[in-house]
Design a protein around this motif. Structure first.
Motif, PDB file in Angstrom:
ATOM      1  N   HIS A  41       0.870  -1.180   0.000  1.00  0.00           N
ATOM      2  CA  HIS A  41       0.000   0.000   0.000  1.00  0.00           C
ATOM      3  C   HIS A  41       0.906   1.229   0.000  1.00  0.00           C
ATOM      4  O   HIS A  41       1.625   1.491   0.966  1.00  0.00           O
ATOM      5  CB  HIS A  41      -0.917   0.010   1.235  1.00  0.00           C
ATOM      6  CG  HIS A  41      -1.757   1.248   1.335  1.00  0.00           C
ATOM      7  ND1 HIS A  41      -2.865   1.463   0.526  1.00  0.00           N
ATOM      8  CD2 HIS A  41      -1.634   2.353   2.136  1.00  0.00           C
ATOM      9  CE1 HIS A  41      -3.391   2.629   0.835  1.00  0.00           C
ATOM     10  NE2 HIS A  41      -2.667   3.198   1.797  1.00  0.00           N
ATOM     11  N   ASN A  42       0.891   1.948  -1.106  1.00  0.00           N
ATOM     12  CA  ASN A  42       1.734   3.139  -1.283  1.00  0.00           C
ATOM     13  C   ASN A  42       3.215   2.819  -1.053  1.00  0.00           C
ATOM     14  O   ASN A  42       3.870   3.380  -0.171  1.00  0.00           O
ATOM     15  CB  ASN A  42       1.280   4.254  -0.343  1.00  0.00           C
ATOM     16  CG  ASN A  42      -0.093   4.800  -0.696  1.00  0.00           C
ATOM     17  OD1 ASN A  42      -0.588   4.581  -1.802  1.00  0.00           O
ATOM     18  ND2 ASN A  42      -0.716   5.508   0.241  1.00  0.00           N
ATOM     19  N   GLU A  43       3.733   1.906  -1.851  1.00  0.00           N
ATOM     20  CA  GLU A  43       5.128   1.476  -1.723  1.00  0.00           C
ATOM     21  C   GLU A  43       5.883   1.675  -3.039  1.00  0.00           C
ATOM     22  O   GLU A  43       6.661   0.825  -3.464  1.00  0.00           O
ATOM     23  CB  GLU A  43       5.191   0.007  -1.312  1.00  0.00           C
ATOM     24  CG  GLU A  43       4.591  -0.307   0.036  1.00  0.00           C
ATOM     25  CD  GLU A  43       5.458   0.171   1.200  1.00  0.00           C
ATOM     26  OE1 GLU A  43       6.568   0.680   0.949  1.00  0.00           O
ATOM     27  OE2 GLU A  43       5.015   0.024   2.360  1.00  0.00           O
ATOM     28  N   ASP A  72      -1.607  -5.139  -4.623  1.00  0.00           N
ATOM     29  CA  ASP A  72      -1.759  -3.716  -4.311  1.00  0.00           C
ATOM     30  C   ASP A  72      -3.134  -3.479  -3.720  1.00  0.00           C
ATOM     31  O   ASP A  72      -4.150  -3.591  -4.396  1.00  0.00           O
ATOM     32  CB  ASP A  72      -1.564  -2.903  -5.587  1.00  0.00           C
ATOM     33  CG  ASP A  72      -1.799  -1.413  -5.380  1.00  0.00           C
ATOM     34  OD1 ASP A  72      -1.900  -0.993  -4.214  1.00  0.00           O
ATOM     35  OD2 ASP A  72      -1.881  -0.686  -6.384  1.00  0.00           O
ATOM     36  N   SER A  75      -3.635   1.418  -3.210  1.00  0.00           N
ATOM     37  CA  SER A  75      -2.593   2.438  -3.181  1.00  0.00           C
ATOM     38  C   SER A  75      -3.080   3.693  -3.892  1.00  0.00           C
ATOM     39  O   SER A  75      -3.822   3.640  -4.883  1.00  0.00           O
ATOM     40  CB  SER A  75      -1.319   1.925  -3.855  1.00  0.00           C
ATOM     41  OG  SER A  75      -0.727   0.906  -3.080  1.00  0.00           O
ATOM     42  N   THR A  79       2.222   3.386  -7.035  1.00  0.00           N
ATOM     43  CA  THR A  79       2.416   1.942  -6.892  1.00  0.00           C
ATOM     44  C   THR A  79       1.742   1.144  -8.009  1.00  0.00           C
ATOM     45  O   THR A  79       2.335   0.169  -8.513  1.00  0.00           O
ATOM     46  CB  THR A  79       1.909   1.477  -5.510  1.00  0.00           C
ATOM     47  OG1 THR A  79       2.687   2.100  -4.480  1.00  0.00           O
ATOM     48  CG2 THR A  79       2.012  -0.021  -5.365  1.00  0.00           C
ATOM     49  N   LYS A 101      -8.589  -1.327   1.037  1.00  0.00           N
ATOM     50  CA  LYS A 101      -7.360  -1.442   1.790  1.00  0.00           C
ATOM     51  C   LYS A 101      -7.447  -2.591   2.793  1.00  0.00           C
ATOM     52  O   LYS A 101      -8.525  -2.923   3.264  1.00  0.00           O
ATOM     53  CB  LYS A 101      -7.080  -0.126   2.522  1.00  0.00           C
ATOM     54  CG  LYS A 101      -5.719  -0.064   3.205  1.00  0.00           C
ATOM     55  CD  LYS A 101      -5.519   1.280   3.880  1.00  0.00           C
ATOM     56  CE  LYS A 101      -4.183   1.334   4.603  1.00  0.00           C
ATOM     57  NZ  LYS A 101      -3.977   2.633   5.297  1.00  0.00           N
TER      58      LYS A 101
END
Length: 449
Positions: A41-43, A72, A75, A79, A101
């Motif tokens: 998640h947001n990587e 994912d 995100s 990402t 999420k």
């Protein structure tokens, strides 16, 4: 909590078996043996180097076909573009997008749809040394275990992390041991694997969709009697981790309360997994080796405790109008009949009227043995003290009954209620064409891609 409505199509898990070796070659278009999920998640920053490093390690060292799945979960940065680009450039890497999420939700979605027989996941920071990956999944491939987890808390693990995280991790596992009676050592290490056939039956029972997903899965698996293999790992803390410790800890404690309450009231249908496989040696009948000893001991002790209380009440009542020897004999006779009937049904599982009279007659013989022991103890007390107190008599009788109880169980088990079921031969192990047992798949050399 999920109930029996979540039951899988098979109802019980299949017998463990070594996975076939044909998946070892990468030039054969078969399904992967291992599907490793990286939930993100947001990587956008950490994802590319981690996936390339994992893919390179698997290509060089893993002897079976594999797949790396980037999961994912909602995100909002770049990402999705980064993940899709990695899947397009690297073979055996795919990208899956979920609009909601939750790490647990992502793992459930990917694992449930995967065609690989072994499923795993690891955190995107790759804090765990990748050399532990093959030891993690090997017991699942061989059929020895059902789930496998990396542990940072075993003595042989080598861990580098701050004191705050160390304290939180150890405190959390102490809570699990104290409240849920968990025996595994590390619930939070992001390095786990399980067999797909196990996942098909176990995941429908797991309710959490976030960080508590791992713990709930492990607790339910352990309570269901599944075998969990632990691998000591080398682990280096990621100082830039985005995990919010306080918020995660609060959610975990809520999950502990929810699962503990469900287990306490029996809301989870774990009984169908208590004997998940047909190759459990405890289910085999071996000539000369009686089965069910532990269960019979528990039943016998429960019946014996109630019978002893019943006997003492009877003895006290009879003693008000007769002597000690007569009161003891009458109390033993009445309690012996009740004891034999209770042990017949509850301890040794004998139902119906067949042989009931014979069992009671044999039980009376066992009663005579107990009578001889207790009467002898009373006679010895009378010889030692002419006018013993009632409390002393009761104490002597309790000790004599404890000695008689051991002999009574042995006589009931071996003579009154012997196990007459025909022995079942152990399952034959699968053999290879050359007649040798298939114990491990060979590692097939391949050229780097």
């Amino acid at each position: 909590m999920p109930t029996d409505s979540a039951k899988g199509p098979s109802g019980t898990l299949p017998r463990r078996a070594h996975l076939p070796a044909h998946g070892a070659r990468h030039d054969v278009p078969t399904a992967p043996v291992l599907d490793i999920v990286i939930p993100v998640h947001n990587e956008e920053k950490d994802l590319p180097p981690s996936v390339r490093r994992l893919h390179d390690h698997l290509t060089r060292t893993f002897p079976y076909r594999f797949r790396v799945t980037i999961a994912d979960n909602a995100s909002t940065d770049r990402t999705p573009q980064v993940g899709a680009g990695l899947a397009a450039r690297l073979p055996d890497v795919r990208y899956v997008r979920l609009e909601e999420k939750g790490r647990g939700r992502a793992l459930r979605a990917v694992w449930s749809a995967s065609d690989a027989p072994v499923l795993a996941y690891m955190d995107v920071d790759l804090s765990t040394d990748l050399n532990a990956l093959l030891p993690l999944v090997a017991p699942l491939i061989s059929g020895h275990s059902d789930l496998a987890i990396g542990s940072r808390l075993t003595r042989s693990s080598r861990v580098v992390r701050g004191g705050k995280r160390e304290f939180v991790s150890r405190a959390y596992n102490l809570i699990l041991r104290g409240s849920l009676h968990a025996r595994f050592s590390d619930a939070q290490c992001g390095f786990k694997a399980l067999r797909a056939d196990v996942a098909g039956e176990l995941l429908p029972l797991v309710e959490d969709t976030g960080w508590f997903f791992d713990t709930e899965m492990l607790v339910l698996a352990e309570r269901a009697g599944l075998r969990i293999h632990e691998v000591p790992v080398d682990w280096v803390d990621d100082p830039d981790s985005s995990v919010h410790i306080v918020k995660t800890a609060a959610e975990d404690l809520k999950g502990v309360w929810r699962v503990g309450r469900a287990l306490a009231v029996g809301a989870l249908p774990l009984d169908r997994l208590a004997r998940p496989f047909g190759d459990d040696p405890r289910d085999r009948r071996v000539p000369g080796v009686p089965g069910g000893l532990a269960r019979q001991l528990i039943g016998f002790c429960a019946v014996g405790a109630l019978s002893t209380l019943f006997y003492l009440l009877l003895y006290t009542g009879f003693r008000t109008f007769t002597g000690a020897q007569a009161a003891n004999a009458l109390a033993l006779l009445v309690s012996a009949v009740a004891n034999t009937a209770a042990n017949r049904r509850l301890t040794f599982g004998v139902r119906g009227p067949a042989r009931a009279v014979r069992h009671q007659a044999q039980g009376l013989v066992v009663f005579a043995v107990g009578l001889a022991l207790t009467s002898g103890s009373l006679a010895a007390l009378d010889a030692a003290a002419d006018d013993a107190a009632h409390g002393t008599e009761l104490a002597v009788l309790v000790v004599a009954n404890l000695a008689a109880t051991v002999l009574r169980f042995l006589l009931l088990r071996a003579w009154v209620f012997p196990d007459r079921r025909a022995p079942v031969a152990p399952r034959a192990r699968p053999q290879s064409p050359d007649g040798l047992e298939s114990l491990a798949a060979p590692k097939t050399p391949r050229s780097p891609r």
